[in-house]
Design a protein around this motif. Structure first.
Motif, PDB file in Angstrom:
ATOM      1  N   LEU A   1       0.826  -1.204   0.000  1.00 40.75           N
ATOM      2  CA  LEU A   1       0.000   0.000   0.000  1.00 40.75           C
ATOM      3  C   LEU A   1       0.865   1.261   0.000  1.00 40.75           C
ATOM      4  O   LEU A   1       0.668   2.169  -0.813  1.00 40.75           O
ATOM      5  N   ILE A   2       1.842   1.307   0.885  1.00 41.58           N
ATOM      6  CA  ILE A   2       2.724   2.483   0.973  1.00 41.58           C
ATOM      7  C   ILE A   2       3.531   2.642  -0.303  1.00 41.58           C
ATOM      8  O   ILE A   2       3.668   3.754  -0.824  1.00 41.58           O
ATOM      9  N   ARG A   3       4.037   1.540  -0.846  1.00 45.43           N
ATOM     10  CA  ARG A   3       4.793   1.609  -2.108  1.00 45.43           C
ATOM     11  C   ARG A   3       3.900   2.036  -3.269  1.00 45.43           C
ATOM     12  O   ARG A   3       4.341   2.732  -4.173  1.00 45.43           O
ATOM     13  N   THR A   4       2.653   1.617  -3.255  1.00 39.90           N
ATOM     14  CA  THR A   4       1.720   2.029  -4.306  1.00 39.90           C
ATOM     15  C   THR A   4       1.541   3.541  -4.298  1.00 39.90           C
ATOM     16  O   THR A   4       1.444   4.175  -5.342  1.00 39.90           O
ATOM     17  N   ILE A   5       1.519   4.112  -3.113  1.00 40.49           N
ATOM     18  CA  ILE A   5       1.348   5.561  -2.985  1.00 40.49           C
ATOM     19  C   ILE A   5       2.649   6.294  -3.290  1.00 40.49           C
ATOM     20  O   ILE A   5       2.680   7.216  -4.105  1.00 40.49           O
ATOM     21  N   LEU A   6       3.719   5.898  -2.629  1.00 44.19           N
ATOM     22  CA  LEU A   6       4.981   6.644  -2.731  1.00 44.19           C
ATOM     23  C   LEU A   6       5.866   6.217  -3.889  1.00 44.19           C
ATOM     24  O   LEU A   6       6.796   6.939  -4.241  1.00 44.19           O
ATOM     25  N   GLY A   7       5.609   5.050  -4.457  1.00 42.37           N
ATOM     26  CA  GLY A   7       6.500   4.538  -5.491  1.00 42.37           C
ATOM     27  C   GLY A   7       7.791   4.049  -4.852  1.00 42.37           C
ATOM     28  O   GLY A   7       7.832   3.698  -3.679  1.00 42.37           O
ATOM     29  N   ALA A   8       8.836   4.068  -5.615  1.00 46.12           N
ATOM     30  CA  ALA A   8      10.143   3.624  -5.110  1.00 46.12           C
ATOM     31  C   ALA A   8      10.784   4.758  -4.323  1.00 46.12           C
ATOM     32  O   ALA A   8      11.788   5.332  -4.721  1.00 46.12           O
ATOM     33  N   ALA A   9      10.155   5.074  -3.224  1.00 44.08           N
ATOM     34  CA  ALA A   9      10.608   6.204  -2.407  1.00 44.08           C
ATOM     35  C   ALA A   9      11.935   5.899  -1.742  1.00 44.08           C
ATOM     36  O   ALA A   9      12.208   4.763  -1.370  1.00 44.08           O
ATOM     37  N   ARG A  10      12.718   6.946  -1.613  1.00 45.28           N
ATOM     38  CA  ARG A  10      13.954   6.800  -0.844  1.00 45.28           C
ATOM     39  C   ARG A  10      13.589   6.616   0.612  1.00 45.28           C
ATOM     40  O   ARG A  10      12.564   7.087   1.074  1.00 45.28           O
ATOM     41  N   GLY A  11      14.457   5.976   1.322  1.00 43.70           N
ATOM     42  CA  GLY A  11      14.247   5.840   2.753  1.00 43.70           C
ATOM     43  C   GLY A  11      13.521   4.563   3.116  1.00 43.70           C
ATOM     44  O   GLY A  11      12.986   3.849   2.273  1.00 43.70           O
ATOM     45  N   ASN A  12      13.511   4.304   4.385  1.00 43.62           N
ATOM     46  CA  ASN A  12      12.952   3.095   4.942  1.00 43.62           C
ATOM     47  C   ASN A  12      11.465   3.306   5.242  1.00 43.62           C
ATOM     48  O   ASN A  12      11.112   4.164   6.042  1.00 43.62           O
ATOM     49  N   ILE A  13      10.610   2.505   4.627  1.00 42.54           N
ATOM     50  CA  ILE A  13       9.172   2.635   4.877  1.00 42.54           C
ATOM     51  C   ILE A  13       8.702   1.691   5.987  1.00 42.54           C
ATOM     52  O   ILE A  13       7.540   1.736   6.382  1.00 42.54           O
TER      53      ILE A  13
ATOM     54  N   ARG B   1       8.394   9.770  14.806  1.00 41.83           N
ATOM     55  CA  ARG B   1       8.848  10.824  13.882  1.00 41.83           C
ATOM     56  C   ARG B   1       8.985  10.285  12.464  1.00 41.83           C
ATOM     57  O   ARG B   1       8.553  10.921  11.502  1.00 41.83           O
ATOM     58  N   GLN B   2       9.590   9.100  12.328  1.00 40.05           N
ATOM     59  CA  GLN B   2       9.764   8.509  10.997  1.00 40.05           C
ATOM     60  C   GLN B   2       8.409   8.193  10.365  1.00 40.05           C
ATOM     61  O   GLN B   2       8.183   8.483   9.187  1.00 40.05           O
ATOM     62  N   ALA B   3       7.513   7.582  11.138  1.00 42.60           N
ATOM     63  CA  ALA B   3       6.188   7.233  10.613  1.00 42.60           C
ATOM     64  C   ALA B   3       5.403   8.490  10.251  1.00 42.60           C
ATOM     65  O   ALA B   3       4.726   8.524   9.217  1.00 42.60           O
ATOM     66  N   ALA B   4       5.503   9.530  11.076  1.00 41.59           N
ATOM     67  CA  ALA B   4       4.782  10.783  10.801  1.00 41.59           C
ATOM     68  C   ALA B   4       5.283  11.427   9.516  1.00 41.59           C
ATOM     69  O   ALA B   4       4.479  11.901   8.702  1.00 41.59           O
ATOM     70  N   ARG B   5       6.592  11.440   9.323  1.00 40.80           N
ATOM     71  CA  ARG B   5       7.140  12.016   8.085  1.00 40.80           C
ATOM     72  C   ARG B   5       6.632  11.264   6.867  1.00 40.80           C
ATOM     73  O   ARG B   5       6.221  11.863   5.870  1.00 40.80           O
ATOM     74  N   LEU B   6       6.653   9.940   6.939  1.00 43.56           N
ATOM     75  CA  LEU B   6       6.190   9.137   5.805  1.00 43.56           C
ATOM     76  C   LEU B   6       4.682   9.275   5.603  1.00 43.56           C
ATOM     77  O   LEU B   6       4.209   9.322   4.462  1.00 43.56           O
ATOM     78  N   ALA B   7       3.924   9.339   6.687  1.00 40.52           N
ATOM     79  CA  ALA B   7       2.471   9.532   6.560  1.00 40.52           C
ATOM     80  C   ALA B   7       2.176  10.871   5.890  1.00 40.52           C
ATOM     81  O   ALA B   7       1.293  10.958   5.032  1.00 40.52           O
ATOM     82  N   ASN B   8       2.925  11.903   6.264  1.00 40.49           N
ATOM     83  CA  ASN B   8       2.752  13.216   5.622  1.00 40.49           C
ATOM     84  C   ASN B   8       3.119  13.161   4.141  1.00 40.49           C
ATOM     85  O   ASN B   8       2.454  13.785   3.315  1.00 40.49           O
ATOM     86  N   ARG B   9       4.163  12.401   3.809  1.00 36.57           N
ATOM     87  CA  ARG B   9       4.535  12.245   2.396  1.00 36.57           C
ATOM     88  C   ARG B   9       3.430  11.524   1.630  1.00 36.57           C
ATOM     89  O   ARG B   9       3.121  11.877   0.477  1.00 36.57           O
ATOM     90  N   CYS B  10       2.815  10.515   2.257  1.00 37.75           N
ATOM     91  CA  CYS B  10       1.693   9.817   1.615  1.00 37.75           C
ATOM     92  C   CYS B  10       0.550  10.796   1.354  1.00 37.75           C
ATOM     93  O   CYS B  10      -0.018  10.816   0.255  1.00 37.75           O
ATOM     94  N   TRP B  11       0.210  11.603   2.354  1.00 39.62           N
ATOM     95  CA  TRP B  11      -0.871  12.573   2.196  1.00 39.62           C
ATOM     96  C   TRP B  11      -0.554  13.551   1.066  1.00 39.62           C
ATOM     97  O   TRP B  11      -1.398  13.815   0.209  1.00 39.62           O
ATOM     98  N   ASP B  12       0.665  14.078   1.056  1.00 38.38           N
ATOM     99  CA  ASP B  12       1.069  15.019   0.001  1.00 38.38           C
ATOM    100  C   ASP B  12       0.942  14.390  -1.377  1.00 38.38           C
ATOM    101  O   ASP B  12       0.479  15.026  -2.330  1.00 38.38           O
ATOM    102  N   LYS B  13       1.332  13.129  -1.487  1.00 41.95           N
ATOM    103  CA  LYS B  13       1.266  12.435  -2.776  1.00 41.95           C
ATOM    104  C   LYS B  13      -0.190  12.205  -3.199  1.00 41.95           C
ATOM    105  O   LYS B  13      -0.535  12.378  -4.376  1.00 41.95           O
ATOM    106  N   LEU B  14      -1.054  11.843  -2.248  1.00 44.21           N
ATOM    107  CA  LEU B  14      -2.473  11.663  -2.578  1.00 44.21           C
ATOM    108  C   LEU B  14      -3.073  12.954  -3.101  1.00 44.21           C
ATOM    109  O   LEU B  14      -3.827  12.944  -4.081  1.00 44.21           O
ATOM    110  N   LEU B  15      -2.741  14.061  -2.460  1.00 44.10           N
ATOM    111  CA  LEU B  15      -3.237  15.368  -2.922  1.00 44.10           C
ATOM    112  C   LEU B  15      -2.705  15.699  -4.313  1.00 44.10           C
ATOM    113  O   LEU B  15      -3.466  16.085  -5.197  1.00 44.10           O
ATOM    114  N   LYS B  16      -1.402  15.555  -4.471  1.00 46.74           N
ATOM    115  CA  LYS B  16      -0.749  15.913  -5.735  1.00 46.74           C
ATOM    116  C   LYS B  16      -1.300  15.117  -6.912  1.00 46.74           C
ATOM    117  O   LYS B  16      -1.528  15.665  -7.990  1.00 46.74           O
ATOM    118  N   GLU B  17      -1.526  13.821  -6.696  1.00 43.31           N
ATOM    119  CA  GLU B  17      -1.977  12.949  -7.782  1.00 43.31           C
ATOM    120  C   GLU B  17      -3.498  12.903  -7.943  1.00 43.31           C
ATOM    121  O   GLU B  17      -4.002  12.268  -8.862  1.00 43.31           O
TER     122      GLU B  17
END
Length: 139
Positions: free
Chosen positions: A6-18, A67-83
């Motif tokens: 699910l996270i990879r579907t949203i973020l793609g091949a994102a850098r960093g540890n999901i 902190r790590q989960a919050a950053r990634l969750a925010n990135r997921c939200w940003d990507k959902l909005l953008k796309e």
């Protein structure tokens, strides 16, 4: 749906540890949908993230995992909005969320039921209030 997929579907091949977010999503789903803890009563930092930390290499502290989960969750939200994927993944067009906690709950719902959060709220709101759901809705 598997939380990593699910996270990879949203973020793609994102850098960093999901993995921190994936574990937090899985444990949140377990707390809400299996242990029947109301979504408002789930303790993300003191319970979920501490539990997730035990599964991660190096055994980080719960606050670091949060902190790590919050950053990634925010990135997921940003990507959902953008796309333009908000309705598809969350079940309703919304323009903002109450922080990463809600994104984690949205992801946990989709990962567990394979249905978006707001669709599940319409179908079976009691599962988010710590009540036993109608058995026909369980995966």
């Amino acid at each position: 749906m598997n939380s990593i997929s699910l996270i990879r579907t949203i973020l793609g091949a994102a850098r960093g540890n999901i993995l921190p977010l994936a574990y937090v999503v899985d444990i949140t789903a377990q707390r809400i949908f299996i242990q029947h803890i109301a979504e408002d009563d789930v303790k993300l930092c003191s319970d979920v993230c501490v539990t997730a930390a035990k599964h991660l290499p190096g055994k980080p502290q719960g606050k670091a995992v949060m902190r790590q989960a919050a950053r990634l969750a925010n990135r997921c939200w940003d990507k959902l909005l953008k796309e333009g994927w908000v309705k598809e993944y969350i079940g309703k067009e919304i323009s903002e969320i109450d922080g990463p906690r809600m994104m984690i709950i949205y992801l946990a719902t989709l990962a567990y039921f394979d249905k978006p959060y707001f669709q599940m709220v319409d179908e079976c709101a009691e599962v988010f209030m710590g009540q036993l759901p109608n058995k026909s809705l369980l995966p």
